[in-house]
Design an enzyme around this catalytic site. Structure first.
Site, PDB file in Angstrom:
ATOM      1  N   LYS A 176      10.745  17.891  33.666  1.00 56.65           N
ATOM      2  CA  LYS A 176       9.983  18.275  34.719  1.00 56.65           C
ATOM      3  C   LYS A 176       9.964  19.674  35.151  1.00 56.65           C
ATOM      4  O   LYS A 176       9.250  20.168  36.026  1.00 56.65           O
ATOM      5  CB  LYS A 176      10.603  17.657  36.036  1.00 56.65           C
ATOM      6  CG  LYS A 176      11.131  16.161  36.056  1.00 56.65           C
ATOM      7  CD  LYS A 176      11.794  15.858  37.341  1.00 56.65           C
ATOM      8  CE  LYS A 176      12.214  14.344  37.222  1.00 56.65           C
ATOM      9  NZ  LYS A 176      13.190  13.911  38.268  1.00 56.65           N
ATOM     10  N   ARG A 223      24.041  22.889  23.055  1.00 57.46           N
ATOM     11  CA  ARG A 223      23.195  23.080  22.081  1.00 57.46           C
ATOM     12  C   ARG A 223      21.866  23.344  22.317  1.00 57.46           C
ATOM     13  O   ARG A 223      21.193  22.605  23.315  1.00 57.46           O
ATOM     14  CB  ARG A 223      23.244  21.847  21.033  1.00 57.46           C
ATOM     15  CG  ARG A 223      21.941  21.685  19.962  1.00 57.46           C
ATOM     16  CD  ARG A 223      22.472  20.642  19.076  1.00 57.46           C
ATOM     17  NE  ARG A 223      23.261  21.015  18.094  1.00 57.46           N
ATOM     18  CZ  ARG A 223      23.666  20.408  17.003  1.00 57.46           C
ATOM     19  NH1 ARG A 223      22.995  19.263  16.546  1.00 57.46           N
ATOM     20  NH2 ARG A 223      25.022  20.737  16.227  1.00 57.46           N
ATOM     21  N   ARG A 254      27.120  14.062  15.118  1.00 60.80           N
ATOM     22  CA  ARG A 254      28.431  14.175  15.014  1.00 60.80           C
ATOM     23  C   ARG A 254      29.096  15.348  16.039  1.00 60.80           C
ATOM     24  O   ARG A 254      29.971  15.067  16.812  1.00 60.80           O
ATOM     25  CB  ARG A 254      28.553  15.084  13.671  1.00 60.80           C
ATOM     26  CG  ARG A 254      28.717  14.275  12.394  1.00 60.80           C
ATOM     27  CD  ARG A 254      28.068  14.785  11.135  1.00 60.80           C
ATOM     28  NE  ARG A 254      26.530  14.776  11.533  1.00 60.80           N
ATOM     29  CZ  ARG A 254      25.826  14.035  10.830  1.00 60.80           C
ATOM     30  NH1 ARG A 254      26.163  13.047  10.286  1.00 60.80           N
ATOM     31  NH2 ARG A 254      24.472  14.155  11.126  1.00 60.80           N
ATOM     32  N   THR A 255      28.387  16.534  16.231  1.00 69.43           N
ATOM     33  CA  THR A 255      28.590  17.596  17.196  1.00 69.43           C
ATOM     34  C   THR A 255      29.035  16.987  18.523  1.00 69.43           C
ATOM     35  O   THR A 255      30.035  17.089  19.121  1.00 69.43           O
ATOM     36  CB  THR A 255      27.878  18.560  17.041  1.00 69.43           C
ATOM     37  OG1 THR A 255      27.586  19.166  15.724  1.00 69.43           O
ATOM     38  CG2 THR A 255      28.317  19.928  17.874  1.00 69.43           C
TER      39      THR A 255
HETATM   40  C1  NCD Z   1      23.880  20.944  11.592  1.00 74.12           C
HETATM   41  C2  NCD Z   1      23.226  21.635  12.594  1.00 74.12           C
HETATM   42  O1  NCD Z   1      22.906  20.929  13.627  1.00 74.12           O
HETATM   43  O2  NCD Z   1      23.085  22.710  12.718  1.00 74.12           O
HETATM   44  N1  NCD Z   1      24.776  19.555  11.850  1.00 74.12           N
HETATM   45  C3  NCD Z   1      25.449  19.458  12.364  1.00 74.12           C
HETATM   46  O3  NCD Z   1      25.995  20.085  13.469  1.00 74.12           O
HETATM   47  N2  NCD Z   1      26.480  18.598  11.708  1.00 74.12           N
HETATM   48  C4  NCD Z   1      23.149  20.994  10.022  1.00 74.12           C
HETATM   49  C5  NCD Z   1      22.020  20.339  10.207  1.00 74.12           C
HETATM   50  O4  NCD Z   1      21.438  20.025  11.040  1.00 74.12           O
HETATM   51  O5  NCD Z   1      21.461  20.137   9.101  1.00 74.12           O
END
Ligand code: NCD
Length: 316
Positions: free
Chosen positions: A90, A112, A62-63
């Site tokens: 690497k 992330r 999703r993100t």
């Molecule tokens: C969350 C995350 O990655 O922190 N998911 C997300 O971004 N939709 C929650 C999760 O992974 O449980």
């Protein structure tokens, strides 16, 4: 969008760093931009000429997709990088990867990473904007903003709402960002989860009450937000069995009856059906899970827009 200049942040790393006014502004911008997503031609030239790199060291559906769609709807150029295809395999350090990406002159890096605080580390070293798409168990600001937008759409306010958050609070960046954001917006949070998954001192983070029993948290709630158990972040097993977890901390129809009759059921995804959430509740009338996903695009458009300095949204 005349008030866009009020957003004075180059980076969005944590809701802890934003004021209630900042959050209000991001939500209002998201509400205004949302309409673009239902048009036939879903594109405005607002961020034309901007380059955005999505650097995801952890799994995401999703993100990552919605940051990319958000950028494209605003006409920015986007590039996606994931660890399996990057030089981190690497042995390159995060700092070296980031400095090399910076040499290509991106305007924003959306990242992330599994290490909490890694975004602050980069923000000190890089001249572009950094947006946090989730750092370890620390924060996930875009998720909490989309959660707040979904609640605000439903109730017209965030102030005074009773929000239950149930599950693995310790390892949840979603919970931490929601605690920061919702407390600033005047909501009351009630947390429940196994004692091994409840961070000591969590009450000090905001307007938070920790409940021993999930029923206490859900009782009279306007919103019931369920969390996934973050097995990937738990060093050792923190619960006897998933079946037992589900019995005490899973949301089913019977427990949902304790909440207000029009209560919203929320979950950031991915759902573990039958563990934290019964399938009929996940797919039921009170579930707003897909509204959350829909709002994710609008919220991320607003975040990209404001870290790029705001300005006038050209909806032409
Ligand atoms: C969350 C995350 O990655 O922190 N998911 C997300 O971004 N939709 C929650 C999760 O992974 O449980």
């Amino acid at each position: 969008m005349g008030d866009a200049a009020l957003f004075n942040h180059k980076h969005i790393i944590a809701l802890r760093d934003l004021s209630a006014d900042d959050i209000r502004l991001l939500l209002t911008t998201a509400e205004n931009l949302k309409e673009i997503n239902s048009r036939d031609i879903k594109k405005v030239p607002t961020l034309r000429g901007k380059t955005i790199i999505n650097l995801f060291y952890e799994a995401s559906t999703r993100t990552r997709t919605s940051f990319e769609i958000a950028a494209k709807r605003l006409s920015a150029d986007t590039v996606n990088i994931s660890p399996s295809t990057s030089s981190s395999t690497k042995g390159e350090t995060l700092s070296d990867t980031a400095l090399n990406l910076l040499a290509m002159k991106p305007d924003i890096i959306v990242m992330r990473h599994n290490i909490s605080g890694s975004h602050y580390f980069l923000a000190k070293r890089l001249s572009c904007s950094i947006i946090n798409a989730g750092d370890g168990a620390h924060e996930h600001p875009s998720q909490a903003l989309l959660d707040m937008l979904t609640m605000k759409e439903r109730f017209g306010r965030l102030d005074g709402l009773k929000v239950a958050i149930v599950g693995d609070v310790s390892h949840s960046r979603v919970a931490r960002s929601n605690i920061q954001g919702l407390t600033k917006m005047g909501s009351h949070l009630f947390l429940a989860g196994p004692p091994t998954m409840m961070p000591p001192g969590v009450e000090r983070l905001g307007n938070v009450t920790v409940c021993k029993d999930m029923r206490e948290a859900v009782d009279g709630a306007d919103v019931v937000m369920m969390l996934r158990i973050q097995l990937e972040r738990q060093g050792k097993s923190l619960l006897p069995t998933l079946k037992e977890y589900s019995r005490y901390f899973g949301l089913n129809r019977e427990i949902l009856k304790l909440a207000k009759p029009d209560a919203m059921v929320m979950h950031p995804g991915p759902i573990n059906r039958g563990v934290e959430l019964a399938s009929d509740v996940a797919d039921g009338d009170q579930s707003h899970i897909l509204n959350q996903v829909e709002n994710g695009v609008a919220v991320r458009m607003a975040m990209l827009y404001h870290v790029c300095g705001g300005g006038t949204v050209d909806a032409g």
